[in-house]
Design an enzyme around this catalytic site. Structure first.
Site, short mmCIF file in Angstrom:
data_model
loop_
_atom_site.label_atom_id
_atom_site.label_comp_id
_atom_site.label_asym_id
_atom_site.label_seq_id
_atom_site.Cartn_x
_atom_site.Cartn_y
_atom_site.Cartn_z
N HIS A 188 1.17 -1.29 0.10
CA HIS A 188 0.36 -0.43 -0.15
C HIS A 188 0.62 1.53 -0.13
O HIS A 188 0.54 2.71 -0.88
CB HIS A 188 -0.92 -0.20 1.13
CG HIS A 188 -1.73 -0.95 1.13
ND1 HIS A 188 -1.65 -2.01 2.37
CD2 HIS A 188 -2.52 -1.06 0.04
CE1 HIS A 188 -2.65 -3.24 1.96
NE2 HIS A 188 -3.86 -2.23 0.76
N ILE A 189 2.00 1.04 0.69
CA ILE A 189 2.85 2.19 1.17
C ILE A 189 3.33 2.37 -0.36
O ILE A 189 3.96 3.42 -1.41
CB ILE A 189 3.62 2.79 2.27
CG1 ILE A 189 2.82 2.54 3.12
CG2 ILE A 189 4.22 3.62 1.95
CD1 ILE A 189 3.95 2.91 4.64
N ASP A 208 9.15 -6.96 -4.85
CA ASP A 208 9.21 -7.34 -3.66
C ASP A 208 8.81 -9.39 -4.12
O ASP A 208 8.99 -9.79 -4.42
CB ASP A 208 6.76 -7.00 -4.51
CG ASP A 208 6.31 -7.54 -3.14
OD1 ASP A 208 5.41 -6.94 -2.21
OD2 ASP A 208 5.78 -8.33 -2.38
N SER A 266 9.88 1.25 7.93
CA SER A 266 8.91 0.52 7.66
C SER A 266 9.06 -0.01 8.83
O SER A 266 7.99 -0.20 10.09
CB SER A 266 9.50 -0.96 6.75
OG SER A 266 11.24 -0.45 6.82
N ASP A 291 13.45 6.51 10.02
CA ASP A 291 12.21 7.12 11.03
C ASP A 291 11.77 5.69 12.47
O ASP A 291 10.24 6.32 12.94
CB ASP A 291 11.30 7.50 9.72
CG ASP A 291 9.72 7.44 10.85
OD1 ASP A 291 8.45 6.90 10.02
OD2 ASP A 291 9.47 8.62 11.28
N GLU A 296 12.47 1.96 20.65
CA GLU A 296 11.77 3.22 20.80
C GLU A 296 11.44 3.42 21.47
O GLU A 296 11.21 2.37 23.08
CB GLU A 296 11.04 3.26 19.59
CG GLU A 296 11.30 3.27 17.97
CD GLU A 296 10.45 3.21 16.85
OE1 GLU A 296 9.37 3.18 17.21
OE2 GLU A 296 10.64 2.20 15.72
N HIS A 319 9.91 8.02 14.59
CA HIS A 319 8.98 6.96 14.24
C HIS A 319 7.17 7.96 13.79
O HIS A 319 6.42 7.80 14.27
CB HIS A 319 8.08 6.14 15.12
CG HIS A 319 7.05 5.00 14.44
ND1 HIS A 319 7.95 3.48 14.97
CD2 HIS A 319 6.44 4.57 13.79
CE1 HIS A 319 6.79 2.86 14.20
NE2 HIS A 319 6.56 3.65 13.97
N ILE A 320 7.13 8.72 12.58
CA ILE A 320 6.57 9.56 12.89
C ILE A 320 5.61 10.20 11.18
O ILE A 320 4.82 10.21 10.80
CB ILE A 320 7.02 11.21 12.23
CG1 ILE A 320 8.06 11.58 11.85
CG2 ILE A 320 6.67 11.98 13.69
CD1 ILE A 320 8.03 13.18 11.04
N GLY A 321 5.91 8.57 10.85
CA GLY A 321 5.79 8.55 9.23
C GLY A 321 3.44 8.31 9.00
O GLY A 321 3.14 8.32 8.46
N GLY A 322 3.35 7.97 10.30
CA GLY A 322 1.55 8.24 9.58
C GLY A 322 1.53 8.99 11.31
O GLY A 322 -0.07 8.94 11.43
#
Ligand code: NAI
Ligand code: HPV
Length: 436
Positions: A188-189, A208, A266, A291, A296, A319-322
């Site tokens: 999806h990403i 993939d 990821s 990220d 963490e 960890h701000i990707g989302g």
């Protein structure tokens, strides 16, 4: 630890009208009688207010924590909780699940579900829900931004300006047009990123482990190594799994072109950060954007350490990707709605570890749910229990996995505790709930 058992004065007003998607989904539940007992919800890691409001609108009791919890802390807090909501940090282990006797479901208010022991949850009859798409665009946009920032050494020159140093130079700075982006994990990403990168004039190659549709002019590669040796920018969008653990180490980094860049939003287990730091300091790689990290912090604050600190042209993010308002609102709405549907109707649509079942509400029916080991004869025995008590089955749906069966049954009369106990005491039974 910031905590807040939500009380009216401590938070924004409960949403009077839920978001559109939730409104449509929850409208169908309004005719269902409310749960017989208070539903306790524990939300960790600052789950968005949209989710909190949806639970409160249903009359559920919500405790909202801004942080993740350790296994020991979670084992203590989960004892009388019916729903637990987490994001990417909190680990819902087998020990936690075995300690959660009242737990009806787990909500991952994010994409990844690697932080939950899914098999243990399945075997204990606990469905796990996530939000498979809502923050994917946020991650893709972050990566595109970082590709440009790395290519122009933006963070280093900006830091220089903040520190009073004027560092104007074109040396080692390039346009991204015509450069090759190598995507590892075209899901999806990765696939959204492919479209965004091509719109910036980049060439896209990808690898993939499953056959996927190449979007636009993107080119599938036959191996990870083929991407690593041909891409100017390598970006990772794979799940945390035994196969992706340390998939990018010293050997793989050496296969990358001199002057290439590595990006990882990821999971922190995918890249050997010491090997990456060595490649950045030696000049083999021209930059990196990271990220996610092997370890963490469980909450915001100081003390975070990584071998990448002070490496040249290296973007480090927490960890701000989302982490965008749009993504978090959508996730809050999507996962809370799925959990409310589970509690009120037994729906497991969108559960990642359970058969996906849903039975429409019919007036004057009474609903029982049963999760059992997937062995022969269970349906016969349950139906025998109803038949021998002159109870007519009005609707019945069974879904199975290799290990469990999930059954939703509507009958024509209220189910007594005696009938529930008769079903629950069948040897294969794992969980039995009288819904209404
Ligand atoms: N940094 C952040 O804030 C965020 C991180 N994530 C992480 O990104 C990951 C990917 O997200 P999506 O694209 O939505 O997942 P997805 O499941 O749609 O795509 C993952 C792709 O990776 C492929 N894959 C799995 N193992 C592979 C391997 N060994 N080599 C190559 N490809 C492999 C899969 O076949 C799949 O096509 C999530 O699992 C999550 O861990 C997701 C959202 C936000
Ligand atoms: O969606 C994912 O898998 C993520 O990694 C996002 O993590 P977060 O919700 O920001 O803790």
């Amino acid at each position: 630890m910031n905590s807040g058992t939500s009380s009216p004065q401590s938070r924004s007003p409960v949403c009077s009208s839920p978001p559109k998607y939730a409104e449509l989904e929850l409208q169908q539940l309004e005719r269902i009688p409310p749960p017989k007992h208070p539903v306790k919800v524990l939300l960790l890691e600052n789950v968005h207010q949209t989710g909190v409001s949806l639970f409160e609108r249903e009359g559920f009791q919500v405790e909202l924590l801004k942080t993740s919890l350790t296994e020991e802390e979670l084992m203590e807090k989960i004892k009388d909780v019916h729903i637990v909501g987490i994001r990417s940090k909190t680990q819902v282990t087998k020990r936690v699940l075995e300690n959660a006797s009242k737990l009806l479901a787990v909500g991952c208010f994010c994409i990844g579900t690697d932080q939950v022991d899914l098999e243990a949850a399945e075997r204990l009859g606990i469905p796990v829900f996530n939000s498979p798409f809502a923050n994917t665009r946020s991650v893709a946009e972050l990566i595109i931004a970082e590709v440009v920032c790395l290519s122009r050494k933006l963070f280093d020159v900006s830091k220089g300006c903040h520190e009073g140093r004027w560092l104007k130079s074109a040396v080692g700075c390039h346009e991204i047009r015509g450069k090759t982006l190598g995507i590892i994990g075209y899901g999806h990403i990765g696939s959204q990123l492919s479209v965004l990168a091509e719109s910036q004039g980049m060439n896209v190659i990808f690898y993939d482990i499953i056959p996927v549709l190449p979007l636009g002019n993107s080119t599938p590669c036959k191996s990870l190594e083929e991407v690593l040796s041909n891409a100017d920018f390598v970006t990772l969008h794979v799940p945390k799994s035994p196969q992706t653990a340390n998939m990018i180490g010293e050997k793989e980094i050496k296969l990358m072109k001199k002057g290439a860049y590595l990006l990882n939003a990821s999971r922190g287990t995918v890249v050997d950060l010491q090997a990456l730091a060595n490649a950045l300091r030696s000049g083999h790689l021209a930059g990196a954007a990271i990220d996610v990290y092997p370890k963490e912090p469980k909450a915001n604050g100081v003390g975070f350490e990584t071998p990448l600190q002070n490496c040249p042209n290296t973007i480090l993010t927490p960890h701000i990707g989302g982490s965008t308002e749009e993504a978090q609102q959508m996730i809050g709405e999507e996962v809370a709605t799925a959990l409310i549907k589970l509690v009120k109707s037994g729906s497991t649509v969108n559960a990642v570890n359970f058969p996906n079942l849903e039975v429409p509400f019919t007036p004057s029916s009474h609903r029982i749910l049963n999760v059992h080991k997937n062995v022969p004869g269970v349906l016969r025995d349950i139906n025998e229990i109803f038949a021998s008590r002159d109870t007519n089955v009005k609707a019945q749906v069974l879904g199975t996995t290799a290990d469990i069966g999930y059954l939703i049954v509507d009958v024509d009369k209220e189910t007594s505790e005696e009938v529930k106990e008769a079903i629950a005491s069948l040897k294969p039974s794992l969980r039995t709930r009288i819904l209404y």
